[in-house]
Write a protein that holds these residues in place. Sequence first.
Motif, mmCIF file in Angstrom:
data_model
loop_
_atom_site.group_PDB
_atom_site.id
_atom_site.type_symbol
_atom_site.label_atom_id
_atom_site.label_comp_id
_atom_site.label_asym_id
_atom_site.label_seq_id
_atom_site.Cartn_x
_atom_site.Cartn_y
_atom_site.Cartn_z
ATOM 1 N N LEU A 97 0.825 -1.212 0.000
ATOM 2 C CA LEU A 97 0.000 0.000 0.000
ATOM 3 C C LEU A 97 0.856 1.259 0.000
ATOM 4 C CD1 LEU A 97 -2.805 -1.060 2.504
ATOM 5 C CD2 LEU A 97 -2.970 -0.874 0.030
ATOM 6 N N ARG A 98 2.075 1.139 0.497
ATOM 7 C CA ARG A 98 3.002 2.271 0.472
ATOM 8 C C ARG A 98 3.906 2.230 -0.764
ATOM 9 N NH1 ARG A 98 2.308 6.704 3.310
ATOM 10 N NH2 ARG A 98 4.551 7.033 3.388
ATOM 11 N N SER A 99 3.568 1.351 -1.711
ATOM 12 C CA SER A 99 4.330 1.193 -2.963
ATOM 13 C C SER A 99 5.774 0.786 -2.693
ATOM 14 C CB SER A 99 4.292 2.484 -3.787
ATOM 15 O OG SER A 99 2.979 2.765 -4.213
ATOM 16 N N GLN A 100 5.966 -0.119 -1.719
ATOM 17 C CA GLN A 100 7.301 -0.609 -1.398
ATOM 18 C C GLN A 100 7.414 -2.116 -1.619
ATOM 19 O OE1 GLN A 100 8.086 0.603 2.620
ATOM 20 N NE2 GLN A 100 7.803 2.776 2.182
ATOM 21 N N GLY A 101 6.431 -2.703 -2.308
ATOM 22 C CA GLY A 101 6.459 -4.141 -2.531
ATOM 23 C C GLY A 101 7.291 -4.516 -3.740
ATOM 24 N N ARG A 102 7.154 -5.782 -4.152
ATOM 25 C CA ARG A 102 7.905 -6.282 -5.298
ATOM 26 C C ARG A 102 7.464 -5.598 -6.581
ATOM 27 N NH1 ARG A 102 6.492 -10.904 -6.606
ATOM 28 N NH2 ARG A 102 8.355 -11.552 -7.747
ATOM 29 N N ARG A 103 6.199 -5.210 -6.628
ATOM 30 C CA ARG A 103 5.680 -4.552 -7.813
ATOM 31 C C ARG A 103 5.148 -3.175 -7.430
ATOM 32 N NH1 ARG A 103 1.981 -9.576 -10.127
ATOM 33 N NH2 ARG A 103 3.688 -11.095 -10.357
ATOM 34 N N GLU A 104 5.193 -2.274 -8.405
ATOM 35 C CA GLU A 104 4.692 -0.928 -8.153
ATOM 36 C C GLU A 104 3.179 -0.975 -7.991
ATOM 37 O OE1 GLU A 104 4.612 3.505 -10.264
ATOM 38 O OE2 GLU A 104 5.728 1.852 -11.156
ATOM 39 N N GLY A 105 2.671 -0.444 -6.909
ATOM 40 C CA GLY A 105 1.242 -0.469 -6.645
ATOM 41 C C GLY A 105 0.711 0.906 -6.299
ATOM 42 N N GLU A 106 -0.515 0.918 -5.840
ATOM 43 C CA GLU A 106 -1.176 2.174 -5.487
ATOM 44 C C GLU A 106 -0.608 2.710 -4.177
ATOM 45 O OE1 GLU A 106 -5.629 3.735 -4.185
ATOM 46 O OE2 GLU A 106 -5.272 1.648 -4.732
ATOM 47 N N PHE A 107 -0.199 3.970 -4.181
ATOM 48 C CA PHE A 107 0.324 4.597 -2.976
ATOM 49 C C PHE A 107 -0.833 5.038 -2.100
ATOM 50 C CE2 PHE A 107 1.610 8.286 -0.522
ATOM 51 C CZ PHE A 107 2.784 7.850 0.055
#
Length: 363
Positions: A97-107
């Motif tokens: 959720l903070r866009s810190q995962g393996r893939r770029e996601g929703e911030f």
Amino acid sequence: MRREQQAPDHRKNIRTLITIMYWLGAESAVSEPDVHDLAQLDPNLAAKPVCQFLRARGLLVDDPDLHRDADLTAIEAALATLPQPAASEVRARVDVLRSQGRREGEFRGWDGIRRYLDYLQPVLTVWAATGVTTLREITQQQVEDAVKNLSGHARRQLAIVLRSLFRSLKGQRVIFCDPAQNLPVGALKGVSQSVPSDLLAGLLDHAATPLGRLTVALAAVLAVPGSDIRTILTADVDLARGTLEIRRGLLRHTLYLEEFTHRQAAEWLTFRHRRWPASTNPHLLVSQKTALDPDRPAVSTATLRGVLPKGVTLDGLRQDRILNKAFESADPLKLMRLFGITERAAMRYVSAAHPERTARLPR
């Protein structure tokens, strides 16, 4: 300042300042925790504005622990109550959720993540009490039991949270199977019902202030989500070009202001400049409390809700606007370009507006 500022809030500030100076003197800097400890003794004392006053004059010793994000502190406290490795698995979802995962996601901001965990925390606590230590052990039956006794909005929100949690963890390869994949969301299939026309007609009459009229225009005409309305910056509005830029993490979505919204935005900016000419708050919408606050916070959600009549919500106005547009056009690409929504959301609105075009043919 004492003669000019006789409002109740200012009297609380002055009373706090007098007490501190009487006991500690004005020759040395004051410790920030002392101000907060004093304010907790009496509801007629204040801490934050007094600390801001002393800090601006170099008379305050800051405490870093008091400046941590309150929502982040609450999130860490909630995760600390979970057993390992379940806590690490939920933290992986927070990182996404903070866009810190393996893939770029929703911030998403810490306030949104905290609301997310507020729905999830009771379920995780129950699972932990039954001996569950990792989300890999959760079965489809346990997920269904978690929402079985709920109904309405509460059931829908929890179902959405559980589905997004396990879908994200599977995408991050934290778990192998998604037990919430087939979990029905609830009675609401896709989108909410339209807002009654009599309520829509009285919106502007109820919104008697420039802030209220602009909020209604942003939600009911441009279909801007309530969370985005709070965080719009003044620099995002270009009246000369008639555009409004919505910031969503690293993404930008440009909206074009039609005549009504353009007029409301111009009236609000004029009112804001005359009412608070010394305000340095970068947010477009400000209130009496946030306009001159040195911390420059966003306006509260309660302030935005206060401009709407009973029975109307910002999300309801937004969904009503998109749904009406879907009735006019069955093109999901048009909805995506106009409102900046995802492909899946656009298809839900089209399906709700034109069920005969999207229904599956019998075999």
